[in-house]
Design a protein around this motif. Structure first.
Motif, PDB file in Angstrom:
ATOM      1  N   PHE A 194       0.821  -1.209   0.000  1.00 39.69           N
ATOM      2  CA  PHE A 194       0.000   0.000   0.000  1.00 39.69           C
ATOM      3  C   PHE A 194       0.859   1.265   0.000  1.00 39.69           C
ATOM      4  O   PHE A 194       0.515   2.245  -0.631  1.00 39.69           O
ATOM      5  CB  PHE A 194      -0.946   0.020   1.195  1.00 39.69           C
ATOM      6  N   ASN A 195       1.974   1.266   0.736  1.00 41.92           N
ATOM      7  CA  ASN A 195       2.894   2.395   0.802  1.00 41.92           C
ATOM      8  C   ASN A 195       2.155   3.720   0.986  1.00 41.92           C
ATOM      9  O   ASN A 195       2.311   4.657   0.209  1.00 41.92           O
ATOM     10  CB  ASN A 195       3.777   2.423  -0.455  1.00 41.92           C
ATOM     11  N   ILE A 196       1.333   3.793   2.008  1.00 39.50           N
ATOM     12  CA  ILE A 196       0.518   4.979   2.280  1.00 39.50           C
ATOM     13  C   ILE A 196       1.389   6.081   2.884  1.00 39.50           C
ATOM     14  O   ILE A 196       2.146   5.840   3.821  1.00 39.50           O
ATOM     15  CB  ILE A 196      -0.638   4.625   3.243  1.00 39.50           C
ATOM     16  N   GLN A 197       1.257   7.283   2.324  1.00 38.34           N
ATOM     17  CA  GLN A 197       1.991   8.441   2.813  1.00 38.34           C
ATOM     18  C   GLN A 197       1.000   9.462   3.377  1.00 38.34           C
ATOM     19  O   GLN A 197      -0.124   9.572   2.889  1.00 38.34           O
ATOM     20  CB  GLN A 197       2.789   9.080   1.677  1.00 38.34           C
ATOM     21  N   ALA A 198       1.419  10.197   4.382  1.00 42.14           N
ATOM     22  CA  ALA A 198       0.575  11.218   4.989  1.00 42.14           C
ATOM     23  C   ALA A 198       0.151  12.238   3.934  1.00 42.14           C
ATOM     24  O   ALA A 198       0.955  12.660   3.105  1.00 42.14           O
ATOM     25  CB  ALA A 198       1.311  11.912   6.127  1.00 42.14           C
ATOM     26  N   GLY A 199      -1.132  12.585   3.935  1.00 47.29           N
ATOM     27  CA  GLY A 199      -1.654  13.597   3.026  1.00 47.29           C
ATOM     28  C   GLY A 199      -2.142  13.067   1.688  1.00 47.29           C
ATOM     29  O   GLY A 199      -2.713  13.822   0.910  1.00 47.29           O
ATOM     30  N   GLU A 200      -1.941  11.784   1.399  1.00 48.47           N
ATOM     31  CA  GLU A 200      -2.415  11.216   0.134  1.00 48.47           C
ATOM     32  C   GLU A 200      -3.925  11.065   0.147  1.00 48.47           C
ATOM     33  O   GLU A 200      -4.521  10.821   1.188  1.00 48.47           O
ATOM     34  CB  GLU A 200      -1.819   9.818  -0.089  1.00 48.47           C
ATOM     35  N   GLU A 201      -4.539  11.210  -1.017  1.00 46.47           N
ATOM     36  CA  GLU A 201      -5.968  10.959  -1.155  1.00 46.47           C
ATOM     37  C   GLU A 201      -6.140   9.548  -1.698  1.00 46.47           C
ATOM     38  O   GLU A 201      -5.587   9.194  -2.740  1.00 46.47           O
ATOM     39  CB  GLU A 201      -6.616  11.983  -2.078  1.00 46.47           C
ATOM     40  N   LEU A 202      -6.915   8.733  -0.955  1.00 50.21           N
ATOM     41  CA  LEU A 202      -7.039   7.312  -1.255  1.00 50.21           C
ATOM     42  C   LEU A 202      -8.492   6.869  -1.238  1.00 50.21           C
ATOM     43  O   LEU A 202      -9.326   7.481  -0.572  1.00 50.21           O
ATOM     44  CB  LEU A 202      -6.299   6.475  -0.198  1.00 50.21           C
ATOM     45  N   ASN A 203      -8.767   5.792  -1.949  1.00 51.71           N
ATOM     46  CA  ASN A 203      -9.996   5.030  -1.766  1.00 51.71           C
ATOM     47  C   ASN A 203      -9.571   3.767  -1.040  1.00 51.71           C
ATOM     48  O   ASN A 203      -8.687   3.045  -1.515  1.00 51.71           O
ATOM     49  CB  ASN A 203     -10.647   4.668  -3.107  1.00 51.71           C
ATOM     50  N   VAL A 204     -10.173   3.512   0.121  1.00 52.70           N
ATOM     51  CA  VAL A 204      -9.795   2.374   0.946  1.00 52.70           C
ATOM     52  C   VAL A 204     -10.963   1.407   1.034  1.00 52.70           C
ATOM     53  O   VAL A 204     -12.079   1.806   1.352  1.00 52.70           O
ATOM     54  CB  VAL A 204      -9.368   2.834   2.356  1.00 52.70           C
ATOM     55  N   PHE A 205     -10.705   0.146   0.742  1.00 56.47           N
ATOM     56  CA  PHE A 205     -11.690  -0.914   0.890  1.00 56.47           C
ATOM     57  C   PHE A 205     -11.325  -1.644   2.177  1.00 56.47           C
ATOM     58  O   PHE A 205     -10.151  -1.997   2.380  1.00 56.47           O
ATOM     59  CB  PHE A 205     -11.621  -1.873  -0.309  1.00 56.47           C
ATOM     60  N   PHE A 206     -12.300  -1.844   3.051  1.00 55.16           N
ATOM     61  CA  PHE A 206     -11.971  -2.402   4.354  1.00 55.16           C
ATOM     62  C   PHE A 206     -13.066  -3.320   4.859  1.00 55.16           C
ATOM     63  O   PHE A 206     -14.194  -3.291   4.398  1.00 55.16           O
ATOM     64  CB  PHE A 206     -11.701  -1.291   5.370  1.00 55.16           C
ATOM     65  N   ASP A 207     -12.696  -4.173   5.818  1.00 57.06           N
ATOM     66  CA  ASP A 207     -13.621  -5.044   6.530  1.00 57.06           C
ATOM     67  C   ASP A 207     -13.801  -4.479   7.930  1.00 57.06           C
ATOM     68  O   ASP A 207     -12.844  -4.016   8.552  1.00 57.06           O
ATOM     69  CB  ASP A 207     -13.070  -6.469   6.652  1.00 57.06           C
ATOM     70  N   VAL A 208     -15.026  -4.530   8.434  1.00 58.57           N
ATOM     71  CA  VAL A 208     -15.325  -4.112   9.793  1.00 58.57           C
ATOM     72  C   VAL A 208     -15.623  -5.369  10.590  1.00 58.57           C
ATOM     73  O   VAL A 208     -16.405  -6.212  10.169  1.00 58.57           O
ATOM     74  CB  VAL A 208     -16.534  -3.148   9.827  1.00 58.57           C
ATOM     75  N   ASP A 209     -14.983  -5.507  11.731  1.00 57.83           N
ATOM     76  CA  ASP A 209     -15.148  -6.693  12.565  1.00 57.83           C
ATOM     77  C   ASP A 209     -15.258  -6.255  14.020  1.00 57.83           C
ATOM     78  O   ASP A 209     -14.757  -5.197  14.405  1.00 57.83           O
ATOM     79  CB  ASP A 209     -13.943  -7.618  12.372  1.00 57.83           C
ATOM     80  N   ALA A 210     -15.929  -7.064  14.821  1.00 54.80           N
ATOM     81  CA  ALA A 210     -16.048  -6.808  16.254  1.00 54.80           C
ATOM     82  C   ALA A 210     -15.682  -8.078  16.997  1.00 54.80           C
ATOM     83  O   ALA A 210     -15.946  -9.180  16.533  1.00 54.80           O
ATOM     84  CB  ALA A 210     -17.466  -6.364  16.609  1.00 54.80           C
ATOM     85  N   ARG A 211     -15.068  -7.915  18.157  1.00 57.54           N
ATOM     86  CA  ARG A 211     -14.716  -9.073  18.974  1.00 57.54           C
ATOM     87  C   ARG A 211     -14.908  -8.720  20.444  1.00 57.54           C
ATOM     88  O   ARG A 211     -14.791  -7.567  20.842  1.00 57.54           O
ATOM     89  CB  ARG A 211     -13.289  -9.530  18.685  1.00 57.54           C
ATOM     90  N   GLU A 212     -15.158  -9.739  21.222  1.00 60.89           N
ATOM     91  CA  GLU A 212     -15.393  -9.562  22.653  1.00 60.89           C
ATOM     92  C   GLU A 212     -14.159 -10.004  23.415  1.00 60.89           C
ATOM     93  O   GLU A 212     -13.535 -11.014  23.075  1.00 60.89           O
ATOM     94  CB  GLU A 212     -16.612 -10.403  23.064  1.00 60.89           C
ATOM     95  N   TRP A 213     -13.782  -9.251  24.425  1.00 59.39           N
ATOM     96  CA  TRP A 213     -12.673  -9.616  25.290  1.00 59.39           C
ATOM     97  C   TRP A 213     -12.977  -9.118  26.693  1.00 59.39           C
ATOM     98  O   TRP A 213     -13.246  -7.931  26.895  1.00 59.39           O
ATOM     99  CB  TRP A 213     -11.369  -9.000  24.763  1.00 59.39           C
ATOM    100  N   ASN A 214     -13.008 -10.020  27.628  1.00 58.07           N
ATOM    101  CA  ASN A 214     -13.302  -9.697  29.039  1.00 58.07           C
ATOM    102  C   ASN A 214     -14.602  -8.917  29.199  1.00 58.07           C
ATOM    103  O   ASN A 214     -14.673  -7.953  29.963  1.00 58.07           O
ATOM    104  CB  ASN A 214     -12.156  -8.920  29.677  1.00 58.07           C
ATOM    105  N   GLY A 215     -15.613  -9.322  28.459  1.00 57.07           N
ATOM    106  CA  GLY A 215     -16.919  -8.689  28.587  1.00 57.07           C
ATOM    107  C   GLY A 215     -17.064  -7.354  27.873  1.00 57.07           C
ATOM    108  O   GLY A 215     -18.097  -6.704  27.996  1.00 57.07           O
TER     109      GLY A 215
END
Length: 94
Positions: free
Chosen positions: A23-44
């Motif tokens: 990806f080589n992402i640099q600060a200030g770049e304009e990007l389209n990002v495809f991502f997964d959203v996940d949730a997990r439980e830990w200690n309640g």
């Protein structure tokens, strides 16, 4: 940050040295990002993670046709699907 009337900000993870180098992402770049959203439980308690799996630079040469797996952001929502009408046995663990 989005370019909407009311901009939204998103913080995401890039996991793995190969993805970080790819990806080589640099600060200030304009990007389209495809991502997964996940949730997990830990200690309640529940924690969300947003992990990038694809990054495209805005204005970079890409495929001529848009990605068919995602509808355009301004597309009308599709009618909900009634899965109960076709499922004879619910074998999901949740």
């Amino acid at each position: 940050e989005t370019h909407d009337q009311y901009p939204k900000k998103m913080c995401f993870d890039v996991f793995g040295a190969d993805k970080i180098a790819q990806f080589n992402i640099q600060a200030g770049e304009e990007l389209n990002v495809f991502f997964d959203v996940d949730a997990r439980e830990w200690n309640g308690r529940w924690f969300n993670s947003i992990r990038a799996w694809k990054v495209e630079r805005v204005g970079a040469q890409g495929p001529a046709a848009p990605d068919a797996s995602f509808p355009p952001m301004n597309a009308a929502p599709a009618a909900p699907v009634d899965f109960a009408a076709t499922d004879e046995k619910d074998d999901l663990p949740f």
